[in-house]
Motif scaffolding. Structure first.
Motif, short mmCIF file in Angstrom:
data_model
loop_
_atom_site.label_atom_id
_atom_site.label_comp_id
_atom_site.label_asym_id
_atom_site.label_seq_id
_atom_site.Cartn_x
_atom_site.Cartn_y
_atom_site.Cartn_z
N ILE A 1 0.86 -1.20 0.00
CA ILE A 1 0.00 0.00 0.00
C ILE A 1 0.89 1.24 0.00
O ILE A 1 0.64 2.19 -0.74
CB ILE A 1 -0.95 0.00 1.22
N GLU A 2 1.95 1.21 0.84
CA GLU A 2 2.91 2.33 0.88
C GLU A 2 3.44 2.65 -0.51
O GLU A 2 3.62 3.80 -0.88
CB GLU A 2 4.11 1.92 1.73
N LEU A 3 3.73 1.58 -1.27
CA LEU A 3 4.31 1.76 -2.61
C LEU A 3 3.23 1.88 -3.68
O LEU A 3 3.51 1.84 -4.87
CB LEU A 3 5.26 0.60 -2.94
N ARG A 4 1.99 2.00 -3.24
CA ARG A 4 0.85 2.21 -4.13
C ARG A 4 0.62 1.06 -5.10
O ARG A 4 0.30 1.27 -6.28
CB ARG A 4 0.97 3.56 -4.85
N GLY A 5 0.82 -0.16 -4.58
CA GLY A 5 0.41 -1.35 -5.33
C GLY A 5 1.46 -1.90 -6.27
O GLY A 5 2.59 -1.43 -6.33
N THR A 6 1.05 -2.95 -6.98
CA THR A 6 1.91 -3.66 -7.92
C THR A 6 1.37 -3.46 -9.33
O THR A 6 0.19 -3.68 -9.56
CB THR A 6 1.93 -5.17 -7.60
N THR A 7 2.22 -3.05 -10.25
CA THR A 7 1.78 -2.88 -11.64
C THR A 7 2.50 -3.88 -12.54
O THR A 7 3.72 -3.93 -12.54
CB THR A 7 2.12 -1.46 -12.16
N PHE A 8 1.73 -4.69 -13.27
CA PHE A 8 2.34 -5.47 -14.34
C PHE A 8 1.98 -4.86 -15.67
O PHE A 8 2.77 -4.22 -16.32
CB PHE A 8 1.92 -6.94 -14.27
N ASP A 9 0.71 -5.03 -16.06
CA ASP A 9 0.34 -4.47 -17.35
C ASP A 9 -0.66 -3.33 -17.18
O ASP A 9 -0.44 -2.23 -17.63
CB ASP A 9 -0.21 -5.56 -18.26
N SER A 10 -1.73 -3.62 -16.45
CA SER A 10 -2.83 -2.66 -16.54
C SER A 10 -3.08 -1.85 -15.28
O SER A 10 -3.73 -0.82 -15.35
CB SER A 10 -4.11 -3.39 -16.92
N GLY B 1 -3.59 7.68 -12.71
CA GLY B 1 -2.89 7.18 -13.89
C GLY B 1 -1.44 6.78 -13.63
O GLY B 1 -0.70 6.48 -14.55
N GLU B 2 -1.03 6.76 -12.36
CA GLU B 2 0.35 6.39 -12.04
C GLU B 2 0.46 4.89 -11.79
O GLU B 2 -0.49 4.26 -11.31
CB GLU B 2 0.80 7.13 -10.77
N THR B 3 1.62 4.32 -12.06
CA THR B 3 1.84 2.91 -11.77
C THR B 3 2.23 2.74 -10.30
O THR B 3 2.66 3.70 -9.66
CB THR B 3 2.97 2.33 -12.64
N GLY B 4 2.08 1.52 -9.80
CA GLY B 4 2.52 1.23 -8.44
C GLY B 4 4.02 0.98 -8.41
O GLY B 4 4.70 1.06 -9.44
N GLY B 5 4.57 0.66 -7.23
CA GLY B 5 6.01 0.44 -7.11
C GLY B 5 6.38 -0.90 -6.50
O GLY B 5 7.56 -1.24 -6.43
N PHE B 6 5.39 -1.68 -6.07
CA PHE B 6 5.72 -2.91 -5.35
C PHE B 6 6.28 -3.99 -6.27
O PHE B 6 6.94 -4.91 -5.80
CB PHE B 6 4.51 -3.44 -4.56
N GLN B 7 6.05 -3.88 -7.59
CA GLN B 7 6.59 -4.91 -8.49
C GLN B 7 8.12 -5.00 -8.37
O GLN B 7 8.70 -6.04 -8.63
CB GLN B 7 6.18 -4.66 -9.96
#
Ligand SMILES: [Zn+2]
Length: 275
Positions: free
Chosen positions: A214-223, A229-235
């Motif tokens: 949550i701190e890193l605003r989630g995990t983004t792979f594709d969508s 409109g920002e990607t997450g950082g947990f990936q």
């Protein structure tokens, strides 16, 4: 599919953007996007003010005072800010326009043909078929080590149990693999073989990993993107998920991909105890 961290971020973003704003227009693309007729969807939302947002498991709850929106984003559904009003279509399956002091705000809830945007009476949202069956939220008091010890008295695979929303609300494929890696438990283990120490580790890892994601605003792979409109950082912090063939960050053994509980599963064959 957005899991607990991504849904938390989206829900908080919607609150940051639209709390206190009045709905000027509301429309759905097809009747099956919601539990009411499209005309009723519009009539019950227009004129209402968004008072706040919340989350139950992976479901977003929108509090409009006299009506509650229950939004389930599945697969690649997201909330998108549009530059201006547009009628809903196959992509933007539900569209809401909010008005306030400044420019109107238009939010699209995308790809809801697999999910939904249902309307409920206030106070009745917990009777929604998916919400009524949810187990405790990982951040609630009900999600205790004792609760898990009880829930794990079953022969099902530990992975299958953690994916089961009636056991714990909000985990999906990504975070279950990461939690089991952190706890040193192989996903194929039968839940009733976990030691008390392993159960404690699963409990702690669940909270730690979700909090960090949550701190890193989630995990983004594709969508997945947040409502800005920002990607997450947990990936970048995933230890095993999608890392098949790479060395385990703990012991250097190659991470393997297999199928557990019907899902693509990543684990370290050496340091996750298979029991
Ligand atoms: Zn390892």
């Amino acid at each position: 599919m957005p899991e607990l961290p991504e849904v938390t971020v989206i829900s908080e973003d919607v609150a940051a953007l639209a709390r206190g704003l009045e709905v000027l227009r509301a429309a759905v693309f097809r009747p099956d996007v919601t539990n009411v007729e499209p005309e009723e969807f519009e009539r019950r939302l227009v004129g209402r003010t968004l008072r706040g947002t919340g989350r139950r498991g992976k479901i977003i709850v929108l509090d409009f005072g006299e009506v509650v929106g229950i939004v389930h984003l599945v697969i690649s559904g997201r909330v998108l800010r549009l530059p201006g009003w547009r009628e809903p279509d196959r992509m933007n399956t539900a569209v809401l326009e909010f008005g306030g002091e400044g420019e109107p705000l238009v939010l699209a809830f995308t790809r809801l043909w697999l999910g939904y945007f249902d309307l409920y009476e206030p106070g009745e949202e917990d009777e929604h078929p998916l919400i009524s069956r949810l187990g405790p939220d990982p951040f609630s008091e009900g999600f205790s080590v004792e609760y898990l010890e009880d829930a794990f008295r079953r022969k099902a695979s530990i992975k299958g149990l953690l994916l089961d929303q009636s056991v714990v609300a909000g985990l999906g494929n990504i975070y279950v693999d990461e939690v089991l890696f952190a706890a040193g438990v192989h996903p194929t283990r039968k839940a009733d073989t976990l030691t008390p120490e392993e159960t404690r580790k699963v409990h702690a890892a669940t909270r730690d990993i979700l909090r960090r994601a949550i701190e890193l605003r989630g995990t983004t792979f594709d969508s997945y993107h947040d409502a800005f409109g920002e990607t997450g950082g947990f990936q970048h912090e995933l230890k095993v998920f999608t890392r098949a063939g790479e060395p385990c960050p703990r012991c250097g053994t190659r991470i393997t991909k297999s199928r557990v509980a019907g899902r693509g599963t990543y684990s370290c064959p050496a340091c996750q105890v298979a029991g």
